[in-house]
Motif scaffolding. Structure first.
Motif, PDB file in Angstrom:
ATOM      1  N   GLU A 195       0.847  -1.173   0.000  1.00  0.00           N
ATOM      2  CA  GLU A 195       0.000   0.000   0.000  1.00  0.00           C
ATOM      3  C   GLU A 195       0.888   1.230   0.000  1.00  0.00           C
ATOM      4  N   THR A 196       0.551   2.219  -0.814  1.00  0.00           N
ATOM      5  CA  THR A 196       1.322   3.455  -0.885  1.00  0.00           C
ATOM      6  C   THR A 196       0.467   4.605  -0.371  1.00  0.00           C
ATOM      7  N   ASP A 197       1.067   5.412   0.496  1.00  0.00           N
ATOM      8  CA  ASP A 197       0.336   6.515   1.098  1.00  0.00           C
ATOM      9  C   ASP A 197       0.102   7.615   0.061  1.00  0.00           C
ATOM     10  N   PRO A 198      -1.114   8.099  -0.090  1.00  0.00           N
ATOM     11  CA  PRO A 198      -1.388   9.099  -1.128  1.00  0.00           C
ATOM     12  C   PRO A 198      -0.720  10.443  -0.867  1.00  0.00           C
ATOM     13  N   LEU A 199      -0.382  10.745   0.391  1.00  0.00           N
ATOM     14  CA  LEU A 199       0.237  12.030   0.717  1.00  0.00           C
ATOM     15  C   LEU A 199       1.748  11.925   0.879  1.00  0.00           C
ATOM     16  N   THR A 200       2.198  10.971   1.675  1.00  0.00           N
ATOM     17  CA  THR A 200       3.633  10.885   1.985  1.00  0.00           C
ATOM     18  C   THR A 200       4.405  10.004   1.014  1.00  0.00           C
ATOM     19  N   ALA A 201       3.691   9.229   0.195  1.00  0.00           N
ATOM     20  CA  ALA A 201       4.304   8.283  -0.755  1.00  0.00           C
ATOM     21  C   ALA A 201       5.080   7.172  -0.041  1.00  0.00           C
ATOM     22  N   GLU A 202       4.809   6.959   1.221  1.00  0.00           N
ATOM     23  CA  GLU A 202       5.452   5.858   1.944  1.00  0.00           C
ATOM     24  C   GLU A 202       4.906   4.528   1.427  1.00  0.00           C
ATOM     25  N   VAL A 203       5.796   3.554   1.306  1.00  0.00           N
ATOM     26  CA  VAL A 203       5.421   2.221   0.837  1.00  0.00           C
ATOM     27  C   VAL A 203       5.357   1.287   2.044  1.00  0.00           C
ATOM     28  N   ARG A 204       4.226   0.621   2.191  1.00  0.00           N
ATOM     29  CA  ARG A 204       4.071  -0.348   3.280  1.00  0.00           C
ATOM     30  C   ARG A 204       3.775  -1.715   2.681  1.00  0.00           C
ATOM     31  N   ILE A 205       4.535  -2.713   3.088  1.00  0.00           N
ATOM     32  CA  ILE A 205       4.320  -4.076   2.608  1.00  0.00           C
ATOM     33  C   ILE A 205       3.276  -4.726   3.517  1.00  0.00           C
ATOM     34  N   VAL A 206       2.139  -5.060   2.940  1.00  0.00           N
ATOM     35  CA  VAL A 206       1.019  -5.595   3.714  1.00  0.00           C
ATOM     36  C   VAL A 206       1.139  -7.102   3.878  1.00  0.00           C
ATOM     37  N   ARG A 207       1.490  -7.784   2.808  1.00  0.00           N
ATOM     38  CA  ARG A 207       1.682  -9.249   2.873  1.00  0.00           C
ATOM     39  C   ARG A 207       2.902  -9.608   2.044  1.00  0.00           C
ATOM     40  N   TYR A 208       3.567 -10.682   2.457  1.00  0.00           N
ATOM     41  CA  TYR A 208       4.725 -11.168   1.693  1.00  0.00           C
ATOM     42  C   TYR A 208       4.730 -12.687   1.788  1.00  0.00           C
ATOM     43  N   VAL A 209       4.762 -13.354   0.634  1.00  0.00           N
ATOM     44  CA  VAL A 209       4.738 -14.814   0.623  1.00  0.00           C
ATOM     45  C   VAL A 209       5.892 -15.349  -0.227  1.00  0.00           C
ATOM     46  N   VAL A 210       6.339 -16.525   0.144  1.00  0.00           N
ATOM     47  CA  VAL A 210       7.480 -17.160  -0.516  1.00  0.00           C
ATOM     48  C   VAL A 210       7.170 -18.630  -0.753  1.00  0.00           C
ATOM     49  N   VAL A 211       7.412 -19.096  -1.957  1.00  0.00           N
ATOM     50  CA  VAL A 211       7.465 -20.528  -2.246  1.00  0.00           C
ATOM     51  C   VAL A 211       8.891 -20.829  -2.668  1.00  0.00           C
ATOM     52  N   HIS A 212       9.488 -21.822  -2.031  1.00  0.00           N
ATOM     53  CA  HIS A 212      10.921 -22.059  -2.219  1.00  0.00           C
ATOM     54  C   HIS A 212      11.189 -23.537  -2.412  1.00  0.00           C
ATOM     55  N   ASP A 213      12.149 -23.823  -3.282  1.00  0.00           N
ATOM     56  CA  ASP A 213      12.576 -25.201  -3.543  1.00  0.00           C
ATOM     57  C   ASP A 213      14.083 -25.286  -3.371  1.00  0.00           C
ATOM     58  N   CYS A 214      14.510 -25.899  -2.273  1.00  0.00           N
ATOM     59  CA  CYS A 214      15.950 -26.150  -2.091  1.00  0.00           C
ATOM     60  C   CYS A 214      16.203 -27.648  -1.963  1.00  0.00           C
ATOM     61  N   GLY A 215      15.440 -28.432  -2.745  1.00  0.00           N
ATOM     62  CA  GLY A 215      15.619 -29.872  -2.695  1.00  0.00           C
ATOM     63  C   GLY A 215      15.099 -30.424  -1.382  1.00  0.00           C
TER      64      GLY A 215
END
Length: 787
Positions: A649-669
């Motif tokens: 989400e980006t703030d309309p006034l301050t332009a600050e970026v906030r990460i609301v969700r973060y997901v990872v799928v990973h394959d290391c054997g």
């Protein structure tokens, strides 16, 4: 092999010690040692005309002052260029102390040794260096223009130039394929310079007893530091020991060897006959260690109506700073790992590695991969936008399919071997990450966006690692390997491997890393290689020990070795638990010296049959004791992979970026310990968020690093890091006995690309430069008012 411990989320065994203040870091050692400090250049480019040390001589407690002219010939030489390459035509390294010219702010000019660090710093402040200031070359494109030179003998400031090209199936070159494609795009991408910031900086402590030199270093490669110190000081290798104590993070900066201090501090200890220590302060780490990331990328891509890439032509300018001690590994990795999990029609990549009057560039966690992934994933997003197609659908049509493995990308990787992917299921990973983030159900609204990025990571780079395993008469298993640890959980995962292979409780296994007294040949901890390399070496060593234990126990039990198993430290006949012998007793039987040192030795006599008069007590080709040593050396790297997605989400006034969700799928054997893998991923994502939104090294036109402190160099707090949701896909590697791939750098690699994708989706503005700050996003809004 039993999976009773392999694959289990065993809690980290080292944490109790480290979290309760019982760790032993470099600065915890050598309390009575003399202290070294350095006078470092305040100029980015200058000639050293004179050094006046007279005022410093009055400092009480001063022991010695050294300039380059005081160094013996072997010590005064330029530091090694560790990884030569035919394309590195003008490789240059620094002297331990500046000889005539300094080429970046922070380059060491004078070394002072005093009774303590305070006095050493006082003496440094009184030393006057007369500099003739020269024109600095600070900007990458300014350096590439070549109007002013960092090194007088390097034309155009170009240290290296390399082109690799893979034609299409029809034989067309990349530029031809781009020109002939139905759709074409051309654009520029920028990644700014950043750096490792481990909690503990570098440090060296040395002591000399007249015959043997012992060096403690906060390093990622103790065996290589040992060889470098022995060579520089003219000492026989057996008379040099190097130990990595607890190390408070590395992230790549501590793989460089030898640092000037790793030569100068031991040399001073030998010369003075006293223990000498130096620990890096934070300002020194900013201006005299190493940076990474800085690249400019020019991209041309041709594609069809479905978004399939028919031709890709990338030209890279890479900033390698003032020196190239680690060669051109970083741009080589960028240019090869850029391809990611995709089947590209034709590919051409050209890079020039450029000298600037800035801190040298060496690998930093991810090591060129974040730049490559940013390039490819931004390309995928631009194709999707141009065609009006879903970004995940464009990726899907380009993915390598599972039946195509092993997949040869037709290039040469960083290890000089073919870039061949060993295993994976990229379409399934895409399905999993879309499901995890809720891609198809995502509700768009102004200032809210979703992004995705995919990557492939070469891991387990050779040439080798080794493992030594010994079972003692108390039934304990002692494991040692030469690579070092900086918080990855090696004590835990290597113990899991050994305990599983030998069938013993994990609390009976101890692990030592990074001590050349215990293991003399190793490469080091970098390139997501520790578990792949040392994990497999330890497993192979355990299998030697297991085979010997079964053979000895079979003689004692009058059984066939094939009928025996080891369970909870007891060698027994399978299916007959009562017919067994403790592994501790087997360890005693493995040594024909029958002194009854302990109770196990006494017990062992009941299993010791009469010795044959026709055979020596130690058979030919055998050794006393229950121990084994082995090495794992792969034919090529194994390739992990992953896909990340985020909602911002980006703030309309301050332009600050906030990460609301973060997901990872990973394959290391195959996963040795899923909890530790997740910890590695979470830490990597946190570092990646820093690189995407906060961390950058800012140089002015005079080559001054203007944010060389934690007051000005921004890093994310825990409040800026989202909860990371992870899922695992296991496609075992066919290249090693354990079927594993590396995981250490995975989390950091695609984060800038993910965040750029999500911010662009939220704002409708092209995001072509990272990191992105609120002020930069604000300016982009002003330049694109009709978004």
């Amino acid at each position: 092999m039993s999976t009773r411990l392999f694959g289990e989320p065993v809690r980290r065994r080292e944490d109790s010690r480290l979290l309760t203040g019982r760790g032993r870091y470099l600065d915890d050692l050598g309390a009575g040692a003399l202290a070294a400090a350095f006078v470092r250049s305040p100029h980015a480019h200058a000639r050293v005309r004179d050094i006046d040390v007279s005022a410093a001589l009055d400092v009480d407690g001063l022991v010695a002052v050294y300039t380059w002219e005081d160094l013996p010939e072997r010590v005064a030489r330029p530091l090694p260029l560790l990884i030569p390459h035919p394309a590195l035509t003008h490789g240059r390294t620094a002297h331990p102390l500046a000889r005539d010219v300094v080429r970046h702010v922070g380059e060491p000019v004078v070394m002072v040794v005093a009774a303590d660090r305070y006095l050493a710093e006082d003496a440094c402040a009184l030393i006057e260096v007369d500099y003739e200031v020269l024109k600095p070359v600070a900007g990458l494109e300014e350096a590439a223009h070549g109007a002013h030179l960092v090194h007088d003998d390097v034309p155009g400031n170009v240290g290296a130039h390399l082109v690799q090209e893979v034609p299409s199936a029809s034989g067309a070159g990349a530029r031809e394929a781009v020109a002939a494609a139905p759709h074409r795009l051309a654009f520029r991408l920028d990644i700014e310079r950043s750096a490792s910031m481990p909690l503990e900086g570098r440090g060296v402590y040395a002591r000399w007893d007249g015959t043997d030199l012992r060096v403690y270093s906060s390093t990622q490669t103790s065996t290589s530091v040992r060889m470098a110190v022995a060579a520089a000081l003219g000492l026989p290798l057996p008379h040099v020991e190097v130990i990595a104590p607890d190390v408070g993070g590395g992230f790549g900066v501590k793989i460089v060897h030898p640092w000037p201090e790793e030569i100068l501090v031991p040399w001073a200890a030998m010369l003075l006959g006293r223990e000498v220590k130096w620990t890096e302060d934070r300002r020194e780490h900013f201006v005299s260690s190493a940076h990474e990331r800085g690249q400019v990328q020019h991209v041309e891509v041709g594609f069809d109506d479905e978004g399939r890439v028919l031709g890709l032509d990338v030209t890279i300018l890479h900033d390698h700073g003032a020196y190239t001690p680690y060669g051109i590994i970083v741009p080589i990795i960028t240019s090869t790992q850029l391809l990611g999990p995709y089947r590209i029609g034709a590919y051409r990549v050209e890079f020039s590695s450029i000298y600037t009057n800035t801190v040298q560039v060496t690998p930093y966690r991810g090591a060129g991969r974040p730049q490559g992934v940013f390039c490819m994933e931004r390309t995928m997003d631009k194709i999707a936008r141009h065609l009006g197609r879903d970004r995940t659908e464009v990726r899907r049509v380009n993915l390598i399919e599972p039946h195509e493995f092993p997949y040869d990308q037709g290039m040469t990787f960083q290890d000089g071997r073919p870039l061949i992917y060993d295993s994976g299921d990229y379409p399934e990973m895409l399905r999993m990450v879309k499901e995890l983030i809720g891609w198809d159900d995502f509700e768009r609204r102004p200032g809210r966006g979703i992004g995705i990025a995919c990557y492939v990571e070469g891991t387990g780079v050779g040439p080798y690692e080794g493992g030594h395993v010994m079972v003692t008469s108390d039934g304990r298993v002692h494991v040692s390997t030469g690579l070092t640890s900086q918080g990855q959980g090696h004590e835990t995962v290597f113990a899991q491997v050994a305990a599983t292979e030998l069938g013993v409780p994990i609390d009976r296994v101890s692990v030592v890393t990074g001590d050349t007294r215990r293991f003399g040949y190793a490469v080091g901890t970098f390139a997501s290689r520790a578990a792949v390399m040392s994990g497999n070496a330890i497993a192979l060593a355990c299998r030697k020990v297991r085979a010997k234990a079964l053979r000895i126990a079979a003689d004692a039990l009058e059984a066939d070795p094939a009928d025996l198993e080891i369970v909870d430290g007891l060698v027994r006949v399978a299916g007959t638990p009562s017919a067994g012998i403790p592994l501790s007793t087997v360890a005693v039987l493995a040594n024909p010296l029958r002194y009854a040192f302990d109770d196990e030795a006494v017990k062992a006599t009941q299993f010791a049959g009469a010795a044959s008069p026709d055979r020596p007590p130690v058979a030919e080709g055998d050794e006393p004791g229950l121990e084994g040593r082995d090495y794992y050396s792969p034919i090529r790297s194994t390739f992990a992979a992953g896909m990340h997605a985020a909602i911002v989400e980006t703030d309309p006034l301050t332009a600050e970026v906030r990460i609301v969700r973060y997901v990872v799928v990973h394959d290391c054997g195959r996963l040795i310990n899923p909890m530790i893998v997740e910890g590695q991923i979470h830490g990597g994502v946190a570092q990646g968020v820093g690189g995407a939104l906060y961390e950058r090294m800012v140089y002015d036109g005079h080559g001054q690093l203007v944010n060389a402190s934690f007051m000005d160099f921004l890093m994310p707090y825990a409040t800026e890091i989202p909860m990371v949701e992870t899922a695992h896909l296991e496609t075992p590697s066919p290249l090693n006995p354990l079927g594993i791939k590396g995981a250490g750098e995975a989390g950091v690699i695609p984060v800038s690309a993910v965040v750029a994708s999500a911010v662009e989706d939220a704002e409708g503005i092209p995001i072509d430069r990272m990191p992105i700050s609120p002020s930069e996003l604000f300016e982009l809004r002003n330049r694109h008012p009709a978004r």
